[in-house]
Design an enzyme around this catalytic site. Structure first.
Site, short mmCIF file in Angstrom:
data_model
loop_
_atom_site.label_atom_id
_atom_site.label_comp_id
_atom_site.label_asym_id
_atom_site.label_seq_id
_atom_site.Cartn_x
_atom_site.Cartn_y
_atom_site.Cartn_z
N HIS A 184 0.86 -1.20 0.11
CA HIS A 184 -0.12 -0.02 -0.05
C HIS A 184 0.98 1.09 0.05
O HIS A 184 0.72 2.33 -0.66
CB HIS A 184 -0.84 0.13 1.22
CG HIS A 184 -1.70 1.30 1.52
ND1 HIS A 184 -2.81 1.54 0.96
CD2 HIS A 184 -1.54 2.35 2.32
CE1 HIS A 184 -3.33 2.71 1.09
NE2 HIS A 184 -2.37 3.25 2.07
N GLU A 185 1.96 1.37 0.82
CA GLU A 185 2.97 2.36 0.95
C GLU A 185 3.54 2.56 -0.48
O GLU A 185 3.93 3.75 -0.75
CB GLU A 185 3.95 2.35 2.19
CG GLU A 185 2.97 2.31 3.41
CD GLU A 185 2.38 3.52 3.73
OE1 GLU A 185 2.67 4.52 3.20
OE2 GLU A 185 1.39 3.32 4.42
N HIS A 238 1.37 4.32 -2.72
CA HIS A 238 1.55 5.95 -2.73
C HIS A 238 2.76 6.28 -3.63
O HIS A 238 2.58 7.42 -4.33
CB HIS A 238 1.65 6.49 -1.14
CG HIS A 238 0.36 6.28 -0.74
ND1 HIS A 238 -0.64 7.13 -0.82
CD2 HIS A 238 0.26 5.60 0.65
CE1 HIS A 238 -1.67 6.67 0.05
NE2 HIS A 238 -1.13 5.76 0.92
#
Length: 170
Positions: A70-71, A74
């Site tokens: 998920h990071e 980004h």
């Protein structure tokens, strides 16, 4: 501090590869708060991901891999850079407000003194000061509201590559 844990480094490297971004430097922050975040330099270089010890303590390896993906999402969508740009613009507009505020305070002080001295008040800068204050404050407020309104969208965009990297069906 940058972690020396090979397992955490491998999880981050695998997550980055699955999402399609460069392998990051990996940091572990000594904090009981469960959290993770990603950062990058301009143009998406020098990627970094950090996780707290609190997050590592409560997640299974597959869950941690999903959080790291998920990071990385980004980073893939350049959310970090966009947030830096928004912060810079907001700070600049806030600076315009501050200039206007200092002009207003100086003008009010000059106005008080001129009443005592019976000076001519035709060269007042109060209008310019108010204009700068309004010109700085209104867009800052609008930018904050817009940022709050769209803050969930980058989270959902980062979730998609994380879900795909984790093998979830979309």
């Amino acid at each position: 501090a940058e972690t020396s844990d090979p397992h955490l480094k491998q999880l981050a490297t695998d997550a980055a590869a699955a999402v399609g971004v460069a392998g990051p430097r990996v940091f572990e922050v000594q904090s009981s708060e469960p959290n993770a975040f990603a950062a990058s330099g301009f143009r998406g270089r020098d990627t970094t991901v950090a996780v707290t010890t609190g997050l590592r303590e409560i997640l299974l390896p597959d869950e941690l891999r999903a959080v790291l993906a998920h990071e990385m999402g980004h980073l893939r969508h350049r959310d970090v850079i966009r947030n830096v740009h928004i912060a810079a613009v907001t700070a600049g507009l806030g600076g315009i407000y501050q200039i206007g505020r200092h002009m207003w305070d100086a003008e009010m002080e000059r106005s008080r003194k001129s009443r005592d001295d019976e000076e001519d008040k035709d060269d007042s800068k109060a209008g310019l000061a108010l204009g700068l204050m309004a010109g700085g404050r209104a867009p800052v407020g609008s930018a904050q509201l817009l940022r709050l309104a769209v803050s969930r969208h980058p989270q959902f965009k980062a979730d998609r590559p994380a879900a795909q990297a984790s093998g979830a069906q979309l």
